[in-house]
Design a protein around this motif. Structure first.
Motif, PDB file in Angstrom:
ATOM      1  N   GLN A  78      62.841   9.505  37.048  1.00 57.49           N
ATOM      2  CA  GLN A  78      62.668   9.084  38.440  1.00 57.49           C
ATOM      3  C   GLN A  78      64.030   8.939  39.112  1.00 57.49           C
ATOM      4  O   GLN A  78      65.015   8.562  38.480  1.00 57.49           O
ATOM      5  N   MET A 102      58.652   9.799  42.120  1.00 54.36           N
ATOM      6  CA  MET A 102      57.517   9.148  41.461  1.00 54.36           C
ATOM      7  C   MET A 102      57.932   8.663  40.071  1.00 54.36           C
ATOM      8  O   MET A 102      58.767   9.276  39.421  1.00 54.36           O
ATOM      9  N   GLU A 103      57.283   7.567  39.643  1.00 52.71           N
ATOM     10  CA  GLU A 103      57.607   7.047  38.319  1.00 52.71           C
ATOM     11  C   GLU A 103      57.198   8.001  37.204  1.00 52.71           C
ATOM     12  O   GLU A 103      57.862   8.091  36.183  1.00 52.71           O
ATOM     13  N   THR A 104      56.054   8.661  37.421  1.00 53.28           N
ATOM     14  CA  THR A 104      55.528   9.516  36.360  1.00 53.28           C
ATOM     15  C   THR A 104      55.256  10.918  36.898  1.00 53.28           C
ATOM     16  O   THR A 104      55.247  11.114  38.109  1.00 53.28           O
TER      17      THR A 104
END
Lengths: 147, 331
Positions: free
Chosen positions: B9, B145-147
């Motif tokens: 990220q 985005m984190e994932t």
């Protein structure tokens, strides 16, 4: 900004439980990254923009119902567009799009031209002609109370 | 098919794509380093581009420019293609994925379905990496985005062919040629010099002068535009600053992290001192956003309140002018 000052306020991000990455200074003076759940001033600014859009949509709706403008303007507002963006999506000059806002001109448009708009707005021709068939998307408001 | 790609990220999309793609090819480039070398920090008041019915303010270089400069300065080559025909654009993407090559894409935000609805505006300068395809789903590494996430064929085509200002035209880009060793040291010097030149440019809408000009306009808005529009415009400045691309404060912090890293790479302790200074300036940007948000939250447009935030902005301009003059000399 110090690492412990990275804001953890409520925000519109929560609907997807995502967090943003921020750069901040750790105790030893070295930069580190930290996740933030949101920051009130940002949330307020975003909600301000959303309210502005909501009011544009309701004004456009009224104007369509009063036969002052065509449904195209209403759907344009629902999709957060302005004339220049809509014109590039339908592939027309801006002046032609503006002309299509006139209820009289709108009535005379061919089905193929109407279909171009309907495709951009992802609605049926019936909905394009009659805005009462369309369900206006819900825009929520999460303005924080404190501060 | 899925390429072994490590998603990390980042605070800003373009830096993140550069950093992640470089890492994939075995070069450890942090996000701040990509941002600093690519001279991402910038300020420009753009009265003729309207975003959401208010004038645009940008705090960073135009889309694509950061990577372009980065590549040139460290000595890598990137390939960049735009398409008219979505079919061709898709074919070229698939071809790259089949060749085990993750690629960067410029996309529009409005149809990015994995973003919260409220964040979806017609803004076309977003960047992400596609690193594979499973059935008709593309595997997406969006740096903010984190994932990792996915988009269907159709969804991806829509965002690649978004229309309006900075239309991405299916743009695809990826590094193709690497030298044995990246020219990091000279690239840092070039990157810093360029940013100083931009921020101290003798042009009215750009850099420090642009910040002063914006402050002047803010003072006038309640009178010339009325309460409602003045509040809307001010809100837009804050949104562009903190929301769309973490402009004002956020970018100063990334730049601070860059100067800190540069200081140890170049063994130049002055850059470490300047890193602290830009961090303080970042805090001032955030104070400005906080104060501005109070104004339009209360929906009043008292002229004094507007003058107050404008003065804050003028102070920031003074501090930045001083800062970039020192930075120019330090390098």
């Amino acid at each position: 900004m110090k690492k412990e000052e990275v804001p953890q306020d409520k925000s519109n991000l929560q609907s997807t439980s995502q967090k943003e990455l921020c750069y901040a200074v750790g105790e030893d003076g070295k930069y580190v990254t930290e996740l933030s759940s949101g920051w009130d001033p940002k949330t307020i600014a975003l909600n301000n923009a959303i309210e502005e859009i909501q009011s544009r949509i309701s004004i456009a709706k009224e104007r369509v119902l009063n036969k002052q403008t065509s449904p195209i303007e209403f759907y344009m507002e629902c999709h957060k567009m302005d004339v220049s963006i809509l014109a590039s999506y339908v592939g027309l000059w801006q002046w032609r799009v503006k002309r299509h806002f006139k209820p009289k001109v709108f009535k005379m448009l061919s089905n193929s031209m109407l279909q171009r708009y309907a495709d951009v707005f992802e609605i049926s021709l019936e909905e394009l002609k009659d805005i009462t068939l369309y369900k206006t998307p819900d825009l929520k408001n999460n303005t924080p109370d404190e501060n | 098919m899925k390429i072994e790609f490590k998603h990390q990220q980042s605070a800003h999309c373009e830096n993140g794509v550069i950093s992640n793609l470089m890492r994939h090819h075995g070069f450890n480039i942090s996000e701040p380093l990509a941002f600093g070398i690519g001279s991402g920090l910038f300020f420009c008041y753009v009265p003729f581009v309207k975003v959401n019915h208010a004038p645009a303010v940008t705090y960073r270089a135009l889309p694509g420019v950061i990577f372009k400069r980065f590549a040139k300065r460290v000595g890598i080559k990137i390939k960049r293609e735009k398409f008219k025909d979505p079919k061709l654009a898709k074919a070229r993407l698939d071809e790259n994925l089949n060749n085990n090559n993750p690629v960067g894409l410029q996309v529009g935000v409005y149809n990015l379905v994995y973003f919260p609805d409220d964040y979806r505006f017609h803004f076309n300068a977003h960047n992400l990496v596609v690193y594979g395809k499973e059935d008709s789903n593309y595997l997406i590494s969006d740096p903010v985005m984190e994932t990792v996430t996915t988009l269907t064929d159709k969804e991806l085509e829509k965002v690649r062919f978004a229309k309006g200002a900075f239309a991405p035209k299916g743009q695809i880009y990826y590094p193709i040629d690497f030298p044995e060793k990246l020219k990091i040291e000279s690239a840092i010097v070039k990157g810093i010099k360029h940013t100083c030149k931009d921020m101290l440019a003798p042009m009215p809408l750009i850099g420090v002068k642009g910040i002063r000009y914006t402050a002047k306009l803010i003072k006038k808005w309640p009178k010339t535009k009325g309460v409602k529009l003045a509040n809307h415009y001010l809100g837009q400045i804050v949104r562009m600053q903190e929301e769309i691309g973490t402009g004002g404060g956020g970018f100063r912090y990334i730049y601070g992290a860059f100067l800190q890293e540069a200081s140890s790479i170049l063994k130049n302790p002055r850059l470490e001192v300047l890193s602290k200074e830009i961090t303080e300036i970042g805090d001032l940007w955030r104070d400005f956003a906080l104060e501005a948000s109070r104004i339009y939250k209360n929906r009043s447009a008292q002229v004094d309140a507007y003058v107050k935030v404008a003065t804050q902005l003028e102070h920031i301009a003074d501090r930045e002018e001083e800062f970039f003059k020192k930075l120019k000399k330090a390098i």
